[in-house]
Design a protein around this motif. Structure first.
Motif, mmCIF file in Angstrom:
data_model
loop_
_atom_site.group_PDB
_atom_site.id
_atom_site.type_symbol
_atom_site.label_atom_id
_atom_site.label_comp_id
_atom_site.label_asym_id
_atom_site.label_seq_id
_atom_site.Cartn_x
_atom_site.Cartn_y
_atom_site.Cartn_z
ATOM 1 N N THR A 148 129.349 -4.082 23.810
ATOM 2 C CA THR A 148 130.149 -3.844 25.015
ATOM 3 C C THR A 148 129.273 -3.402 26.177
ATOM 4 O OG1 THR A 148 132.071 -3.280 23.689
ATOM 5 C CG2 THR A 148 132.055 -2.500 25.968
ATOM 6 N N GLY A 149 128.278 -2.568 25.909
ATOM 7 C CA GLY A 149 127.413 -2.101 26.984
ATOM 8 C C GLY A 149 126.409 -1.084 26.499
ATOM 9 N N VAL A 150 125.492 -0.735 27.405
ATOM 10 C CA VAL A 150 124.459 0.260 27.140
ATOM 11 C C VAL A 150 124.601 1.380 28.160
ATOM 12 C CG1 VAL A 150 121.986 0.719 27.020
ATOM 13 C CG2 VAL A 150 122.881 -1.490 26.257
ATOM 14 N N VAL A 151 124.702 2.616 27.672
ATOM 15 C CA VAL A 151 124.716 3.790 28.550
ATOM 16 C C VAL A 151 123.297 4.346 28.569
ATOM 17 C CG1 VAL A 151 125.672 6.075 28.955
ATOM 18 C CG2 VAL A 151 127.126 4.266 28.024
ATOM 19 N N LEU A 152 122.699 4.349 29.744
ATOM 20 C CA LEU A 152 121.273 4.665 29.886
ATOM 21 C C LEU A 152 121.096 5.889 30.768
ATOM 22 C CD1 LEU A 152 118.344 3.494 29.339
ATOM 23 C CD2 LEU A 152 118.576 2.354 31.546
ATOM 24 N N SER A 153 120.660 7.004 30.172
ATOM 25 C CA SER A 153 120.289 8.169 30.975
ATOM 26 C C SER A 153 118.791 8.067 31.272
ATOM 27 C CB SER A 153 120.615 9.466 30.227
ATOM 28 O OG SER A 153 119.735 9.681 29.152
ATOM 29 N N TRP A 154 118.424 8.153 32.556
ATOM 30 C CA TRP A 154 117.051 7.819 32.966
ATOM 31 C C TRP A 154 116.805 8.378 34.356
ATOM 32 C CZ3 TRP A 154 115.321 2.305 34.748
ATOM 33 C CH2 TRP A 154 113.927 2.223 34.766
ATOM 34 N N ASP A 155 115.527 8.670 34.639
ATOM 35 C CA ASP A 155 115.163 9.113 35.988
ATOM 36 C C ASP A 155 114.585 7.980 36.840
ATOM 37 O OD1 ASP A 155 112.701 8.754 34.829
ATOM 38 O OD2 ASP A 155 112.019 10.832 35.053
ATOM 39 N N GLY A 156 114.533 6.755 36.259
ATOM 40 C CA GLY A 156 114.058 5.606 37.019
ATOM 41 C C GLY A 156 112.560 5.444 37.054
ATOM 42 N N LEU A 157 111.809 6.299 36.325
ATOM 43 C CA LEU A 157 110.348 6.230 36.323
ATOM 44 C C LEU A 157 109.860 5.541 35.047
ATOM 45 C CD1 LEU A 157 109.526 9.863 37.534
ATOM 46 C CD2 LEU A 157 109.736 7.797 38.928
ATOM 47 N N TYR A 158 108.859 4.709 35.173
ATOM 48 C CA TYR A 158 108.211 4.110 34.007
ATOM 49 C C TYR A 158 106.754 3.845 34.354
ATOM 50 C CZ TYR A 158 108.562 -0.425 36.371
ATOM 51 O OH TYR A 158 108.450 -1.451 37.267
ATOM 52 N N ASN A 159 105.872 4.020 33.390
ATOM 53 C CA ASN A 159 104.447 3.766 33.622
ATOM 54 C C ASN A 159 103.807 2.971 32.483
ATOM 55 O OD1 ASN A 159 104.603 5.792 31.752
ATOM 56 N ND2 ASN A 159 103.250 7.222 32.791
ATOM 57 N N GLN A 160 104.639 2.397 31.641
ATOM 58 C CA GLN A 160 104.176 1.442 30.637
ATOM 59 C C GLN A 160 105.193 0.307 30.565
ATOM 60 O OE1 GLN A 160 103.366 3.048 26.760
ATOM 61 N NE2 GLN A 160 101.747 4.401 27.453
ATOM 62 N N GLY A 161 104.720 -0.869 30.123
ATOM 63 C CA GLY A 161 105.624 -2.003 30.001
ATOM 64 C C GLY A 161 105.964 -2.612 31.349
ATOM 65 N N SER A 162 106.917 -3.519 31.334
ATOM 66 C CA SER A 162 107.280 -4.260 32.539
ATOM 67 C C SER A 162 108.513 -3.672 33.204
ATOM 68 C CB SER A 162 107.538 -5.731 32.176
ATOM 69 O OG SER A 162 108.570 -5.833 31.206
ATOM 70 N N ASN A 163 108.783 -4.151 34.410
ATOM 71 C CA ASN A 163 109.956 -3.722 35.162
ATOM 72 C C ASN A 163 111.219 -4.145 34.406
ATOM 73 O OD1 ASN A 163 112.051 -3.382 37.028
ATOM 74 N ND2 ASN A 163 110.708 -3.813 38.752
ATOM 75 N N PRO A 164 112.128 -3.207 34.109
ATOM 76 C CA PRO A 164 113.326 -3.583 33.333
ATOM 77 C C PRO A 164 114.205 -4.593 34.073
ATOM 78 C CG PRO A 164 113.523 -1.351 34.203
ATOM 79 C CD PRO A 164 112.112 -1.770 34.420
ATOM 80 N N LEU A 165 114.121 -4.643 35.397
ATOM 81 C CA LEU A 165 114.945 -5.591 36.152
ATOM 82 C C LEU A 165 114.560 -7.035 35.858
ATOM 83 C CD1 LEU A 165 115.016 -3.764 39.609
ATOM 84 C CD2 LEU A 165 116.825 -3.818 37.883
ATOM 85 N N SER A 166 113.323 -7.252 35.382
ATOM 86 C CA SER A 166 112.870 -8.610 35.083
ATOM 87 C C SER A 166 113.087 -8.991 33.622
ATOM 88 C CB SER A 166 111.385 -8.762 35.428
ATOM 89 O OG SER A 166 110.584 -7.917 34.614
ATOM 90 N N HIS A 167 113.639 -8.058 32.823
ATOM 91 C CA HIS A 167 113.864 -8.358 31.408
ATOM 92 C C HIS A 167 115.013 -9.340 31.265
ATOM 93 C CE1 HIS A 167 114.469 -7.755 27.092
ATOM 94 N NE2 HIS A 167 113.291 -7.174 27.064
ATOM 95 N N LYS A 168 114.957 -10.179 30.252
ATOM 96 C CA LYS A 168 115.947 -11.262 30.113
ATOM 97 C C LYS A 168 117.351 -10.763 29.815
ATOM 98 C CE LYS A 168 115.490 -12.551 25.259
ATOM 99 N NZ LYS A 168 115.270 -13.673 24.343
ATOM 100 N N ILE A 169 117.509 -9.525 29.277
ATOM 101 C CA ILE A 169 118.857 -9.021 29.007
ATOM 102 C C ILE A 169 119.372 -8.133 30.130
ATOM 103 C CG2 ILE A 169 118.450 -9.101 26.519
ATOM 104 C CD1 ILE A 169 118.377 -6.016 26.577
ATOM 105 N N ALA A 170 118.569 -7.954 31.202
ATOM 106 C CA ALA A 170 118.959 -7.029 32.267
ATOM 107 C C ALA A 170 120.225 -7.467 32.983
ATOM 108 C CB ALA A 170 117.812 -6.886 33.270
ATOM 109 N N LYS A 171 120.506 -8.763 32.975
ATOM 110 C CA LYS A 171 121.689 -9.268 33.677
ATOM 111 C C LYS A 171 122.773 -9.758 32.712
ATOM 112 C CE LYS A 171 119.072 -10.741 37.766
ATOM 113 N NZ LYS A 171 117.796 -10.214 37.315
#
Length: 679
Positions: A148-171
């Motif tokens: 149904t969905g993912v509930v994501l608690s996050w501060d929006g910072l990342y310094n490893q891996g790729s940008n989550p907006l470009s991930h294939k499941i992001a949309k």
């Protein structure tokens, strides 16, 4: 629901019944029991038994239909990195949210930072954030499920891996985000990125680009210094002219000695700067002695040639030559790898030198060039008559020659078909299949891509043509052709690495991130080149200060050795491995690289949370309101229970209870007949 059917017309079943009745009639027409009812019962028993036995000869099939309910799934994920350590309320909030959702959903929980763990945690000490790793985990385990969905608690910072907006499941999956951290902008100078070549060559100069971000530092001066080990190479002074400014600074390093070299960039702090942890960053450059020479040979122009060459051109370690095989008359010995595109069926004279050479070979063959494959690589030959078939790829989960990323494995599942030779495929005992051929929905055992490391040389064979279609199909936002490049760059690396022929061998990673386990693997071969681990293998690691750490290898069941070393700090190390107390010795070096450590005082980036939720048709909550989140998830149109219907078909002759009934009927009839004096 249970049913029995046959593949034959229904009159065969009627005939079985008729034969059973006729058989019972001739058996009981002259029997004279005291009771006509008893005769009738025994007649029915015998008719049933004989009819069923005849019916089983028709190989009937039983079908059982089962319906299973799948409840909607909700994934709750908690940011456990140190940058959110000042906000610890989300732990209890997530526990409460899970309890309220459990009655209507199957709830899956994770916490993530530099690694992913199940459940929630109060220990927010993760030194970095790799959000794309979490999305990979969700994609791998729950893609195609009733999510149904993912509930994501996050501060929006990342310094490893790729940008989550470009991930294939992001949309494709709704991401309901809960912002953590403080978006207040503090006075800060930080190194946002260092761009450099990880590998360079002796005597070359290499550029280093340093990106620096400043906030609320207008009018201040900063000094940027580049160090090699502890020696200052270059220094630059800059003035900050605006409240928020981005600098790009270039340095040049000269590679004058072989090995792995450590460099460090340090930016001076400004007055009242709250965090100086992000004012310095180290990087490493491995200096090699020479480049790899690669020869590309072809029979005719084909788009696959450009597709593979474009992968190799991106690696500055490769010197590439391309030549039509009919025009090539040089020696193969100066090359480290030969790539041969054999897509036509012409004469074999030019192939003699390739076959006799010990240079590694990547062979790409089509349906019209099976004879060349069979000549150059007879242990992997195809027995066929130049016919073709369309195939797609299926990844071999047991493949072990090199690592294949999750993104690449997912990419391979939905690709255009290639044209492969039709026939019977042979496989060498020393080869491993990277990809199997898949025909429609059927996974075959035929290889599509193999690698082989036999006693003569290394091979890789691509049993198809049309790879250019795979390349143009690899379009994932900013990571254009990333998966295609990974597949064939790793195949090239495997073929280029020379195999160690010594009797005592140590395998290990020369560079590893601090905090990760260091794995050593050892092998000892006796005089017959058989693996043997009867004797002890020791390892002595020395850091740059001369401190020595002693270890002993454990023994594997396959006659090799292994050792796991953890808790080594950042820096360069050397080691000596000894077999049987110095009977055989191997020396080596490795480096523990620093982590990209998040600061406890970082400005949260809630914009990326808003964008992730908006693009996935979900919602970003202003605060952690449990009731509001529960109500939103329940009203999600994806909140549905799915019914999965499965049908199991098997032969009736394998059903035990039918056999038991037949034997029971026969036993009852036999007992009654004997009791009444009839045999």
């Amino acid at each position: 629901m249970f049913s029995i059917t046959t593949e034959l017309p229904i009159y065969y079943s009627v005939l079985c019944i008729l034969l059973g009745v006729i058989y019972a009639y001739f058996l009981y027409r002259k029997n004279r029991f005291f009771s006509k009812k008893l005769t009738t019962v025994l007649f029915v028993f015998r008719a049933l038994v004989v009819s069923v036995l005849f019916f089983l000869l028709l190989n009937p099939l039983s079908s059982v239909t089962e319906t299973i309910e799948e409840r909607p799934i909700i994934i709750l994920s908690q940011d456990a990195s140190v940058s959110t350590s000042l906000d610890s309320s989300d732990y209890q909030n997530l526990i409460n949210l899970k309890n309220k959702l459990s009655s209507d959903f199957d709830v899956i929980t994770y916490n993530y930072s530099d690694q992913i763990n199940e459940g929630f945690t109060t220990d927010k000490t993760g030194s970095s954030t790799n959000i794309s790793q979490l999305l990979d985990e969700i994609d791998l385990k729950y893609s195609g499920r009733n999510l149904t969905g993912v509930v994501l608690s996050w501060d929006g910072l990342y310094n490893q891996g790729s940008n989550p907006l470009s991930h294939k499941i992001a949309k494709s999956i709704p991401f309901y985000t809960i912002p953590l951290g403080d978006t207040s902008v503090l006075k800060d100078v930080r190194i946002s990125e260092i761009q450099h070549n990880e590998i360079s060559f002796l005597g070359n100069t290499a550029p280093v680009k340093v990106n620096i971000q400043t906030e609320k530092c207008k009018g201040e001066y900063i000094t940027i210094k580049l160090f090699s080990e502890e020696k200052l190479i270059e220094s630059k002074k800059l003035k900050i002219t605006s409240n928020s400014e981005f600098f790009k600074t270039d340095f040049t390093i000269k590679n004058s000695s072989l090995g792995l070299h450590k460099y460090k960039v340090v930016v001076s702090s400004v007055s009242n700067e709250k965090s100086i942890e992000n004012n310095s960053r180290s990087f490493y450059v491995e200096v090699l002695d020479s480049k790899y020479n690669i020869l590309i040979l072809y029979d005719a122009i084909h788009p696959d040639i450009s597709a593979i060459k474009s992968v190799l051109d991106k690696n500055k370690n490769y010197e590439i030559e391309k030549e039509k095989i009919s025009n090539f008359n040089s020696n193969y010995d100066k090359y480290n790898l030969v790539i041969y595109f054999a897509f036509s069926d012409n004469k074999l004279e030019k192939l003699e030198k390739i076959k006799s050479s010990d240079v590694s070979l990547l062979l790409l063959v089509g349906p019209n060039s099976v004879s060349k494959l069979n000549y150059l690589y007879p242990s992997g030959k195809v027995d066929g008559k130049n016919k073709s078939q369309e195939v797609t790829a299926s990844y071999n989960a047991d493949f072990s020659k090199f690592n294949v990323s999750t993104n690449l494995q997912n990419y391979l599942t939905d690709l255009p078909p290639l044209l492969a030779p039709f026939g019977t495929y042979n496989q060498s005992l020393t080869s491993e299949i990277v990809l199997y051929q898949k025909i429609g929905l059927y996974n075959t055992e035929k290889p599509l891509i193999i690698v082989d490391n036999n006693s003569e040389k290394k091979y890789s064979v691509v049993y198809s043509e049309g790879l250019w279609k795979w390349k143009i199909n690899d379009r994932n936002n900013n990571n254009l052709h990333q998966n295609f490049d990974e597949l064939f760059s790793k195949i090239a690396q495997f073929l280029l690495i020379k195999e160690d022929k010594s009797r005592f061998r140590i395998n290990y990673d020369k560079k590893i991130i601090q905090g990760k386990e260091m794995n050593f693997f050892a092998e000892y071969y006796n005089e017959n080149y058989e693996l043997n681990n009867d004797k002890e293998v020791s390892l002595h690691i020395k850091n740059k200060d001369g401190v020595i750490y002693d270890y002993v290898f454990s023994k594997n069941t396959n006659s090799s050795y292994f050792l796991i070393v953890s808790s080594l700090s950042e820096g360069s190390y050397s080691f000596i491995a000894k077999y049987n107390n110095s009977e055989q010795i191997v020396k080596g070096e490795f480096t523990i690289l620093p982590k990209q450590i998040e600061s406890k005082i970082s400005t949260a980036n809630h914009q990326i949370l808003y964008q992730l939720s908006t693009e996935s048709n979900a919602y970003m909550f202003d605060k952690f309101n449990t009731d509001q989140i529960v109500e939103t998830l329940k009203n999600n149109p994806l909140n549905k229970t799915l019914l999965h219907t499965s049908e199991k078909v098997k032969s009736v002759i394998n059903i035990k209870w039918i056999l038991i009934l037949i034997l029971l009927f026969i036993l009852i009839e036999m007992v009654v007949r004997r009791y009444n004096g009839t045999y």
